[in-house]
Design a protein around this motif. Sequence first.
Motif, short mmCIF file in Angstrom:
data_model
loop_
_atom_site.label_atom_id
_atom_site.label_comp_id
_atom_site.label_asym_id
_atom_site.label_seq_id
_atom_site.Cartn_x
_atom_site.Cartn_y
_atom_site.Cartn_z
N THR A 152 -23.95 -38.16 7.69
CA THR A 152 -24.18 -37.10 8.61
C THR A 152 -24.76 -35.86 8.03
O THR A 152 -25.36 -34.72 8.39
N GLU A 153 -24.81 -35.92 6.54
CA GLU A 153 -25.29 -34.97 5.66
C GLU A 153 -26.43 -35.56 5.00
O GLU A 153 -26.81 -35.09 4.01
N LEU A 191 -27.73 -28.71 17.27
CA LEU A 191 -26.90 -29.93 16.69
C LEU A 191 -27.18 -31.06 17.53
O LEU A 191 -27.15 -32.20 16.80
N ASP A 208 -20.79 -34.58 18.32
CA ASP A 208 -22.13 -35.17 17.68
C ASP A 208 -22.01 -36.35 16.51
O ASP A 208 -22.26 -37.53 17.23
N SER A 209 -21.31 -36.00 15.36
CA SER A 209 -21.42 -37.29 14.45
C SER A 209 -20.46 -38.40 14.80
O SER A 209 -20.36 -39.35 14.22
N ARG A 218 -31.37 -25.79 10.15
CA ARG A 218 -30.91 -26.84 10.37
C ARG A 218 -31.60 -28.00 10.38
O ARG A 218 -32.92 -28.01 10.45
N PRO A 219 -31.22 -29.31 10.22
CA PRO A 219 -32.08 -30.51 9.91
C PRO A 219 -32.24 -31.28 11.27
O PRO A 219 -33.35 -32.07 11.32
N GLU A 220 -31.51 -31.12 12.39
CA GLU A 220 -31.35 -32.14 13.44
C GLU A 220 -32.83 -32.69 14.14
O GLU A 220 -33.02 -33.72 14.41
N ILE A 267 -18.36 -34.99 4.26
CA ILE A 267 -19.69 -35.25 4.44
C ILE A 267 -20.47 -34.81 3.44
O ILE A 267 -21.56 -35.39 3.06
N ARG A 268 -20.04 -33.68 2.64
CA ARG A 268 -21.03 -33.00 1.64
C ARG A 268 -20.70 -33.68 0.31
O ARG A 268 -21.47 -33.94 -0.37
N GLU A 277 -30.60 -32.27 3.65
CA GLU A 277 -30.87 -32.91 4.95
C GLU A 277 -32.44 -32.48 5.32
O GLU A 277 -33.48 -33.20 5.47
N PHE A 299 -26.81 -27.76 3.20
CA PHE A 299 -27.70 -28.95 4.11
C PHE A 299 -29.16 -28.87 4.28
O PHE A 299 -29.86 -29.77 4.53
N PHE A 330 -13.70 -32.39 7.15
CA PHE A 330 -14.81 -33.02 7.43
C PHE A 330 -15.97 -32.65 6.41
O PHE A 330 -16.79 -33.37 5.95
N GLU A 331 -15.95 -31.17 6.25
CA GLU A 331 -17.13 -30.67 5.37
C GLU A 331 -16.92 -31.02 3.85
O GLU A 331 -17.95 -31.75 3.25
C1 DMJ Z 1 -24.61 -30.55 8.34
O1 DMJ Z 1 -23.63 -30.07 7.79
C2 DMJ Z 1 -24.31 -32.01 9.14
O2 DMJ Z 1 -25.39 -32.59 9.90
C3 DMJ Z 1 -23.17 -31.78 10.47
O3 DMJ Z 1 -23.18 -33.17 10.89
C4 DMJ Z 1 -23.82 -30.87 11.37
N1 DMJ Z 1 -23.96 -29.57 10.77
C5 DMJ Z 1 -24.77 -29.66 9.53
C6 DMJ Z 1 -26.25 -29.29 9.68
O4 DMJ Z 1 -26.77 -28.72 11.05
#
Ligand code: DMJ
Length: 630
Positions: A610-611, A451, A390-391, A522-524, A262-263, A586, A582, A258-259
């Motif tokens: 999601t990133e 999140l 979440d994603s 965090r960005p959410e 997305i990254r 993000e 992130f 996953f990481e």
């Molecule tokens: C990010 O790596 C992504 O947004 C992921 O979906 C959830 N966690 C982090 C940011 O909080």
Amino acid sequence: MLMRKVPGFVPASPWGLRLPQKFLFLLFLSGLVTLCFGALFLLPHSSRLKRLFLAPRTQQPGLEVVAEIAGHAPAHEQEPPPNPAPAVPAPGEDDPSSRASPRRRKGGLRRTRPTGPREEATAARGNSIPASRPGDEGVSFRFDFNAFRSRLRHPVLGMRADESQEPQSRVRAQREKVKEMMQFAWQSYKRYAMGKNELRPLTKDGYEGNMFGGLSGATVIDSLDTLYLMELKEEFQEAKAWVEENFHLNVSGEASLFEVNIRYIGGLLSAFYLTGEEVFRIKAIRLGEKLLPAFNTPTGIPKGVVSFKSGSWGWATAGSSSILAEFGSLHLEFLHLTELSGNQVFAEKVRNIRKVLRKIEKPFGLYPNFLSPVSGNWVQHHVSVGGLGDSFYEYLIKSWLMSGKTDMEAKNMYYEALEAIETYLLNVSPGGLTYIAEWRGGILDHKMGHLACFSGGMIALGAEDAKEEKRVHYRELAAQITKTCHESYARSDTKLGPEAFWFNSGREAVATQLSESYYILRPEVVESYMYLWRQTHNPIYREWGWEVVLALEKYCRTEAGFSGIQDVYSSTPSHDNKQQSFFLAETLKYLYLLFSEDDLLSLEDWVFNTEAHPLPVNHSDSSGRAWGRH
Ligand code: DMJ
């Protein structure tokens, strides 16, 4: 000699020839035959005679063509050579990987460092991908970048309307401030941790972590598109040069599928779509191939951990269940890997995940967070729109949007899942705050993780395509959830939100223990502000975004970069010594977009993974390789 001595023993031939004469005649005859036979090979290619004399080659019609389109050697050439020759050309030698990038060559920029000799060669076994060959680099497939760009509805960087009209506007100053923060975050990283995955601003060094299987430079890859869109040109060139020269894929650790997806894959794909630089496309595809062993499970649901080690199967190395948010957040990137490589294997892998999820029974229409990749059954009945779930939901609605609104399956799955979430998880607190709780086999935990705050933005994004009678409702729901998340920030001393907040015992939207009171950049929440701003243009979202900027400056900025904090309820919080990648991918990107015009990375043209890496929408006039439109 013997014959001369005993002539009586040699009978004369019927034509009256003696032995020496016969010998000479035979010699002449055999010479003639050899000459005629040899002449056959000198005839033109189409000669019938050649077909008569040569054994027919086993050939499946069309196979070579398919293989060539897919950017790979024909099947009969797919076996890797026993001793792969080194890919690194000698100094001065032409590097084949750079041929496909005429712009870079013209500009005299640094050459792409070819990948290592055995790099990525093992990842593809058993996944219908031929082992990569040194130098082949997957570039034989040509992606028509100019055609892609011409199909975008808006210029990538927008028209910059407000700058020409209001050069000194407040919003411009706010945007400039965010840009300065990005510049500072990047420069600090570059100074103390260049090439490491993340910066540790207090100790002024780099951090590798254990999520990326030995891959380095997560911050570089995560920053590329943000630097590009903020027009930090010099910094973008620094990042690009690092990718060209130092981003090596010949690693052998264990990584989070996953990481990395997305990254790294997300970051490389976006960088390619924004710039057309081949180095990003090639590295994305090669890294994508390295992830494929993770799918080698009985169900095709990938394990969370993939081993990059040569020849070992990723799925055998980790625990027993796969996580919904992890295997459910591959779809966007993998379709683009197919689009850019011409290789269907990536799209097939994620289509199979979709198929398994369609078939399996869902308790009350909900998707639990853990699934066995062996049996294909849910492992626990824990449902969450925050961490672990979440994603997955995010990627359903974004798959619909990214497909140019043709992926009906994703659309239906999204709205059905949202209905179930509303029915079983949605709550309103006594104080009037709307929140999405977590569900454990029917029992609710009245808490929301940081999140889960992305969901305001997701519901806003999906509102427009809902059934007509639901659209206003979803817009309102998105606004209410975003307001709740803002409350979780507003109720802290630092004006930054905790990792999780609860709604019980008369307390609302606050963490109840220190272990949940941290904020790690965090960005959410700002992500939702950005979507809500674009949807409503209600100035409150820019106000709330600005509160975050001020709080980040006050509590998270240190001498050598930004850091998370341990306790949002303390006005003198201690730092966690980590500038998360992130934050650059993000948090700062969404803040910048919040203070920009809507046509900067227009949502008509782009979906964010999601990133926060932008991936282009497959407009109906596109080739649609990955979407089954040709
Ligand atoms: C990010 O790596 C992504 O947004 C992921 O979906 C959830 N966690 C982090 C940011 O909080």
